[in-house]
Each structure stands twice: as structure tokens, then as C-alpha cells.
Design an enzyme around this catalytic site. Structure first.
Site, PDB file in Angstrom:
ATOM      1  CB  SER A  53      -9.174   3.584   2.398  1.00 31.46           C
ATOM      2  OG  SER A  53      -7.712   3.151   3.870  1.00 31.46           O
ATOM      3  CE  LYS A 101      -3.756   2.095   2.739  1.00 34.27           C
ATOM      4  NZ  LYS A 101      -4.573   1.981   3.029  1.00 34.27           N
ATOM      5  CB  SER A 155      -8.943   1.667   5.798  1.00 28.41           C
ATOM      6  OG  SER A 155      -8.519   2.452   5.437  1.00 28.41           O
TER       7      SER A 155
END
Lengths: 95, 491
Positions: free
Chosen positions: B159, B79, B183
């Protein structure tokens, strides 16, 4: 509680974010929608409840006061928007 | 070669060790698949093929000598919130565009130490603030899953949406994510993948771009519960560089997968049955209860009375911490600078140009609730409600060993469907946010498909430091559901 457009202008100044007059108008509506939703927290009885700042249950650890890192000036400066002779270059801060 | 990419991480690691496939072959296949899929899915924000192949070559050398770590030669996606030395790490924000960290996050360092190979950075909601992966400076990520009755693009959730999409589309064997309000777990639920976070402090936050420090949990997204356990084990451990890192020994999480759940007491909280919840989610939740009962668990009805106050409390605490954390983006030492007439207007112009609309909105809320005259009414009250939520769980865990809930209140929705309504977007985290406020381990496991053929997830929450029960119960759900559906390839 609710905020006025002047409040939002003041908050944006505190947060150091330039917002146009038109955006301030939109933001006032959006923030009031969110604050109204948040107001339901007033229903909760919190008498005598200790505020919870972290899920961690131990005290902050101490470490020896020794240099653990450093001597990497070029790495520190590598992502700076503006540098000169090993220094950050920033706008004039003192008149 | 594309078949090999659909293996579990565990099986891929075994094939690498047995020298049935080389790390370079695997890395080349994964890179080719990821780069070919990116125009359609937009899951990746940065590649560094040279680094990927160099790491794979080094893995092959170690494997050739019979050496290597638990993840030796396995390509992983990272990420865009994790600092990877020398690779653009921008938190999907314009304010950090082009930022190349001169250091490595502890979590990624640990993964490389176990032999994992860097595949790519994955796109996310800007600064991890969102539930639809639409606010990245590199554009929205598209879910590999499509509804049976429409080709309209769906969000992968957020996210950690890029990470979830990459794993769901068989482009990476696993990925790192971060979970501040849901997330990791909500995108896992939206993409038919497994997403887990450990107890707060299990994974070091050092080198992870900060959003809300007391709520941020790094964790993995994977295709099986076992893979998630292997990854979380590799990512966990005490780190002196993070003052909130737990000084606890990390158990063998993977060994808990497959452990009997007979006699476990499973709590079903009545407050998670919310108005307007789709029938498919009710159904899969009831199915989950039944599966665990058949596996020998005892089902207990419980109450977590402050559940409905978790999200409003979160939307004070998270923005408050974010407004403080994001004050560092001043355009002086790194990141974007937009010059103004003086220092103040340089700050204001930089932050207006660098942050997107949702990030600015949250900074303003945070600034407001921390400002003189409002601190007690908002921030302090929210911190007290947070303690109430923790107390709810502490009371429940006197009667049960784990809590079973749905992971999200809906299946994946269409890109753009909730962009104009912040509160509707925030409600995505209604089932996940409580575990962040309380700092508890939680996992989302795919459990079935809804009427449109989209995946739905179930969540297991356990006591602090009891990730093993979380993985054992998660694996029991996985085994009972037999979930093996994959998104049909259209990209």
C-alpha cells in the site's frame, strides 16, 4: 465453512455498513471464495499451541495515573461534522 | 537543479552541511519536480508549499550556524497514514477526507526533530489495504517504471505505492511507509527502491492511522540501503504513547552498512520456491545466494514448514483487527457523516459511503471471524498458526543469522490486472507477510531487472532486534548487484 446471503446481511448489520441487496449477493460469493481459501488452516496441527496476539514479549507497561494532556477542546472539536457551543452534535440516541 | 534530486539522501545531507546547496533551493527543486510529475504519476495526495519552504528556511538558519540534525534540510515524502499536524491526513479514504490532525505522529515528529523538511503526503491503498495502490480516494498511482515492450501503466505496488513511486522517480530523497503484510517491501521491489521495516515496536505507531495494530510496522523507503538505515534510525525509539513501543536502545543502523558479512550463515527456505514463480525471480534469487557466498557467507538450506499458511492466517487476523480499529469511524466526532432516519442508519450510511469496496470487504470478514460461534474456529485458530510461523523462524535462527528470499512473486503488473480477484491480489504478499506475523526486521533490496526491464527485489529477514545484520546483508547484496538502474523519465 460458508456463508449465506442472510449471514452476510447479519454481518453487515453488525459492522454497521449499509449494503444493497445486489451488493449482498456479490459479497456472499466473494466472502465464500475467501473463506474457502482460508479453510486450509484446518490442515495445521495446533494442539497445545498458545495463541499469539502480539510479537511483543514484555508485559504491557504501567504509567502513573496523572493527567498528561488535555484542555484542548477546540482542537478536539475541529474536525467534527457538526458542533454547537463547544459540544459535538449527534443524532438523537435515546427516545 | 534536477540532477541534485537524483543524489542519495546521504549525499544530499552532506551537500547541505557543506553549504553547496541551500535547503530552500533543494525544497524548491523537489516541490517543482513533484508538482510537475503528479498529473502523470499521481503519487502525492496533499502539498503544503508554505510549510515546506518555512521548514527549509529554518533548516538553512540552523545550517548557517553550523547546527542541524542528521536529516537537516532534506525533503521527505510522508505516507498519508501518518498524522502531520494541520495537513490533510485521510488514509486515502473518503471517510477521512479533509481531516486535519491537531497533533503530530511520533515518527514524523522524530524526522522533523532531525531537521527533515516536509515535502508532501503520498497516496496509498485506502487504509493501507491493498497491493496495487488502486483504491485511494485520489485515484491510482502509476509506477515510474514501464515495461520495455509496452507503455501500459503499471502499479507501483502497495500500500505504500505513492511513497515508492515518489522515491523511484527522484521526487523525494526518502519517504515513510507502513508495512502490515508487505506494504513497504512489495512496492520497494516493484519500483527498484529499498524498503525496510524494523522489529515490531521499533517505530512508534502513535499518530499512524491504525489498520491491524499487532502487524503494523512504520518504516522507510529510500534509494540506497544506507539511506534506509539512516531513516529507520531516525524513525525508531521508545515512545510512551504507544504501549507496544520497544523500551530498547536504538543501535547505529547506518554503521552496520558496509560491515563485513564474512562468516554470516544465510538460510534459504525451500518453501519460498512456489509454483508458477517467474523464471526471472528464480534467477535473481540464485544470483543473490551466489553473491552472498562470494562475500564469505555460509549458505544453509532451511525449512519454514508453515509458510503456506501465513497468508490465510493473515487474512483472518488483519481483518479482525481492522474491523475493531475501524469501528471508530462512526461519523460523530470527525470524518464523514451521512445522515439517516435514525442513529443506526446514520452509522450505516456513513460507513457505506465512506469506505471503499476492499475496506468494507475486510471489515465484513473481520466481523464474521470475531462473531459468536466462529471466533474459535477462525480467529483463535489463526492466532495459533501465527505462533507456528514464529516457531518456524525461531528454529531456523538457531542455525542461521539471516534468511534470504525473493521480495515478491512477480514484477510490477498492469494497473487493474488483479482488481477483480481478491485472492490473486492477496498473493502479492506471500513472501513478506511472514515477517509481519512474527514481528521480525525485513528489507527489500533491488537486485536486478527481469526480461521486460522491470526491477526485482530480494528480501533479507533477521532475528528480532537484529536490524544491523539485516542492513549489513542488504548492503552486501546492493554492492554485489551494482544495481543503479532508474526508471527512464516519461512523466
Amino acid at each position: 465453512m460458508s456463508v449465506t446471503k442472510d449471514d452476510v446481511r447479519r454481518i453487515a448489520r453488525l459492522a454497521r455498513i449499509a449494503e444493497s441487496e445486489a451488493r449482498l449477493e456479490t459479497l456472499t460469493g466473494e466472502l465464500n471464495g475467501i473463506l474457502k481459501w482460508i479453510d486450509q488452516l484446518n490442515e495445521v496441527d495446533v494442539t497445545g499451541v498458545e495463541p499469539m496476539t502480539t510479537p511483543v514479549k514484555f508485559a504491557l507497561p504501567m504509567r502513573d495515573d496523572v493527567v498528561a494532556d488535555g484542555g484542548v477542546r477546540d482542537k478536539v472539536l475541529a474536525n467534527a461534522p457538526k458542533t454547537e457551543e463547544g459540544f459535538f452534535v449527534v443524532p438523537k440516541a435515546v427516545e | 537543479m534536477s540532477d541534485i534530486l537524483s543524489l542519495s539522501l546521504e549525499d544530499a545531507a552532506a551537500k547541505l552541511k557543506a553549504r553547496e546547496v541551500s535547503a530552500v533551493e533543494l525544497a524548491e527543486a523537489a516541490l517543482a519536480a513533484a508538482q510537475a510529475a503528479n498529473p502523470a504519476l499521481n503519487a502525492f495526495s496533499a502539498f503544503d508549499a508554505e510549510r515546506t519552504l518555512a521548514m527549509a528556511k529554518a533548516s538553512d538558519e540552523r545550517l548557517g550556524k553550523g547546527q542541524g540534525g542528521a536529516l537537516e534540510g532534506v525533503p521527505l515524502a510522508i505516507k498519508d497514514l501518518f498524522a502531520v499536524e494541520g495537513v490533510e491526513t485521510a488514509a486515502s479514504s473518503n471517510i477521512l477526507k479533509g481531516f486535519k490532525p491537531p497533533y503530530e505522529s511520533t515518527v514524523t515528529r522524530k524526522l522533523w526533530d532531525e531537521g527533515a523538511v516536509f515535502l508532501a503526503k503520498t497516496s496509498m491503498d485506502e487504509f493501507a489495504m491493498g497491493s496495487s495502490n488502486e483504491t485511494a480516494n485520489t485515484g491510482p498511482v502509476t509506477n515510474p517504471w514501464r515495461s520495455r515492450d509496452s507503455n501500459a501503466p503499471l502499479t507501483p505496488g502497495g500500500s505504500s505505492g505513492g511513497s515508492a513511486a515518489a522515491v523511484a522517480a527522484n521526487l523525494a530523497f526518502g519517504a515513510t511507509g507502513t508495512d502490515t503484510g508487505g506494504s513497504i517491501r512489495q512496492p520497494a521491489a516493484f519500483t527498484g527502491t529499498v524498503g525496510a521495516k524494523g522489529t515490531y515496536g521499533r517505530c512508534s505507531r502513535w499518530g499512524v492511522v491504525a489498520f491491524a495494530s499487532s502487524l503494523d510496522h512504520p518504516g522507510p523507503i529510500a534509494r540506497t540501503v544506507k539511506d534506509a538505515a539512516i531513516l529507520l534510525g531516525a524513525m525508531s525509539g521508545h515512545d510512551a504513547k504507544d504501549s507496544t513501543s520497544l523500551p530498547e536502545k536504538v543501535p547505529d543502523f547506518a554503521a552496520a552498512v558496509g560491515r563485513s558479512v564474512r562468516g554470516l550463515r544465510i538460510g534459504v527456505p525451500k518453501e519460498y520456491r512456489i509454483d508458477g514463480m517467474p523464471a526471472g525471480i528464480e534467477k535473481v534469487w540464485a544470483q543473490g545466494v551466489d553473491w552472498l557466498k562470494q562475500a564469505g557467507c555460509e549458505i544453509v538450506d532451511i525449512s519454514l514448514p508453515h509458510t503456506k499458511y501465513a497468508l490465510p492466517a493473515y487474512y483472518i487476523i488483519a481483518p479482525a483487527e481492522a474491523s475493531s480499529n475501524l469501528a471508530r469511524y462512526d461519523g460523530m466526532r470527525y470524518g464523514l457523516r451521512v445522515d439517516g432516519e435514525d442513529l443506526l442508519s446514520t452509522y450505516e450510511n456513513t460507513r457505506a459511503a465512506g469506505f471503499g469496496a476492499e475496506v468494507r470487504r475486510r471489515i465484513l470478514i473481520g466481523t464474521y471471524v470475531l462473531s459468536a460461534g466462529y471466533y474459535d474456529a477462525y480467529y483463535l485458530r489463526a492466532l495459533k498458526v501465527r505462533r507456528r510461523i514464529l516457531q518456524d523462524f525461531e528454529a531456523a535462527f538457531e542455525k542461521v543469522d539471516a534468511v534470504l528470499t525473493p521480495s515478491a512473486p512477480s514484477a510490477a503488473f498492469e494497473t487493474g490486472a488483479k482488481s477483480d480477484d481478491p485472492i490473486a491480489m492477496y498473493l502479492n504478499d506471500v513472501f513478506t507477510v511472514t515477517a509481519n506475523l512474527a514481528g521480525l526486521p525485513a528489507i527489500s533490496v533491488p537486485a536486478g531487472l527481469d526480461g521486460r526491464g522491470l526491477p526485482l527485489g530480494l528480501q533479507v529477514i533477521t532475528r528480532a532486534l537484529d536490524e544491523e545484520t539485516m542492513f549489513a546483508a542488504g548492503a552486501a547484496l546492493e554492492a554485489a548487484s551494482g544495481f543503479d538502474a532508474r526508471a527512464e523519465k516519461w512523466w
